[in-house]
Design an enzyme around this catalytic site. Structure first.
Site, PDB file in Angstrom:
ATOM      1  N   GLU A 166       0.773  -1.240   0.000  1.00 52.27           N
ATOM      2  CA  GLU A 166       0.000   0.000   0.000  1.00 52.27           C
ATOM      3  C   GLU A 166       0.808   1.296   0.000  1.00 52.27           C
ATOM      4  O   GLU A 166       0.639   2.145   0.895  1.00 52.27           O
ATOM      5  CB  GLU A 166      -0.992  -0.008   1.173  1.00 52.27           C
ATOM      6  CG  GLU A 166      -2.031  -1.113   1.052  1.00 52.27           C
ATOM      7  CD  GLU A 166      -3.161  -1.009   2.065  1.00 52.27           C
ATOM      8  OE1 GLU A 166      -3.050  -0.182   3.004  1.00 52.27           O
ATOM      9  OE2 GLU A 166      -4.150  -1.744   1.927  1.00 52.27           O
ATOM     10  N   GLU A 183      -6.074  -7.648  -0.312  1.00 49.69           N
ATOM     11  CA  GLU A 183      -6.858  -7.217   0.846  1.00 49.69           C
ATOM     12  C   GLU A 183      -8.235  -6.755   0.400  1.00 49.69           C
ATOM     13  O   GLU A 183      -8.357  -5.973  -0.545  1.00 49.69           O
ATOM     14  CB  GLU A 183      -6.191  -6.051   1.603  1.00 49.69           C
ATOM     15  CG  GLU A 183      -4.992  -6.405   2.426  1.00 49.69           C
ATOM     16  CD  GLU A 183      -4.526  -5.239   3.306  1.00 49.69           C
ATOM     17  OE1 GLU A 183      -5.380  -4.376   3.650  1.00 49.69           O
ATOM     18  OE2 GLU A 183      -3.330  -5.186   3.636  1.00 49.69           O
TER      19      GLU A 183
END
Length: 337
Positions: free
Chosen positions: A154, A266
């Site tokens: 991320e 995710e």
């Protein structure tokens, strides 16, 4: 009693497996969240036991993503040595995973010190590369059929130039360590690996010219006001427009990346939502889209706001049965909330 598994067949295997086959074998797995990415192991969630991985296997999950924050366990001066005890803890989790015929994913997680480095990026990058040098060396003898690497989780502060520099140099280090030449490695885009970034900026992401073992990673908690925000600002999901939006971005990101396999590393919805507000449907539609587009995936589970497996008492584990069923898995443990 703890099951004992023979893992000798996992070591020193150099059988080449296509990334498409690897993607299929990954299927739908689960994250061991809030564990090895905490400032100290045990601070957020307890270090798991083998029983946790027995539960993953019994529920029919097929991979385990293992978020690891190396910063707190790595020296700040050369040669940037990783604490041996922490490395052993990561190794134990990897072994518990692959001993059960599940695929393990090891990453670098919440490494804000580099993501937010700004003008110090070039100064701090060698420490990050040293981390990957040690990790890739440590796990070089684990079969490439059972362990994948995710270079950076991320990124959202750094520039695309910095991300491309990081990915290019880290991948080079991994590939130059014997045993990792054909290991699957995941690369993702900016904006927290959000698929919308890839849809609009895929051409800006560096990809190696001749590497058939790269996969593209995406994360998503959309609509964030419903699924990710704590507390939420949206209290229902499941309209025809909601479902269409989900399927449309799946279609668009699949089109943009072309033949490169996708890993949905995710996704999750907090317990602020429930069946009546659409939580079951949110997970079910994600599972249907994942299956339809053939992407590999790992649902987010942190034993907190996104809890799927209750790990508070490691001798009495319990699943969120409704969500496990929505994901097409088996709620093998009888307890429910």
């Amino acid at each position: 009693a703890e099951a004992v598994y023979d893992v000798t067949f996992l070591s020193n295997r150099r059988l080449k497996q296509s990334r498409d086959t690897f993607q299929q074998r990954m299927g739908l797995g689960i994250n061991l969240g809030n564990t090895l990415e905490a400032p100290k192991v045990g601070m957020w969630q307890k270090m798991p036991t083998a029983a946790v991985f027995d539960a993953y296997k019994a529920a029919n999950f097929s991979n385990v993503r293992i978020p690891c924050r190396w910063d707190y366990h790595t020296n700040h001066s050369e040669p940037y040595k990783i604490d041996a005890d922490f490395m052993d803890q990561v190794e134990q989790v990897v072994l518990w995973t692959i001993e059960r015929d599940l695929i393990a994913i090891v990453n670098t997680h919440h490494e804000k010190w580099l993501d937010e480095a700004d003008e110090n990026f070039d100064v701090l990058l060698p420490r990050f590369l040293a981390i990957w040098q040690q990790v890739a060396t440590k796990f070089a003898n684990i079969s490439t059929n059972y362990l994948a690497f995710e270079i950076f989780n991320e990124p959202h502060y750094m520039t695309i130039h910095q991300l491309n520099t990081l990915n290019r140099q880290a991948l080079s280090i991994i590939r130059n360590i014997s045993g990792n030449e054909n290991r699957i490695v995941f690369l993702g885009g900016l904006q927290y690996n959000n698929p919308s970034y890839l849809i609009h900026n895929f051409s800006s992401l560096w990809l190696p010219d001749e590497d058939d073992y790269i996969m593209i990673e995406i994360h998503n908690y959309d609509p964030y006001g419903y699924a990710g925000k704590k507390p939420p600002s949206q209290y229902f999901w499941g309209t025809s427009n909601d479902i269409s939006t989900l399927w449309t971005w799946f279609q668009n990101v699949s089109h943009v990346v072309g033949s490169i396999p996708i890993y949905y590393g995710e996704f999750g919805c907090t317990h602020y939502q429930n069946i009546s507000s659409g939580r079951h449907d949110w997970y079910e539609q994600h599972r249907l889209a994942i299956n339809s587009y053939g992407v590999a995936a790992s649902v987010w589970d942190d034993n907190a706001n996104f809890q799927l497996l209750n790990r508070d008492n490691l001798s009495n584990l319990s699943w969120d049965n409704d969500t496990i069923l929505a994901l097409g898995k088996i709620p093998a443990l009888t307890n429910n909330y």
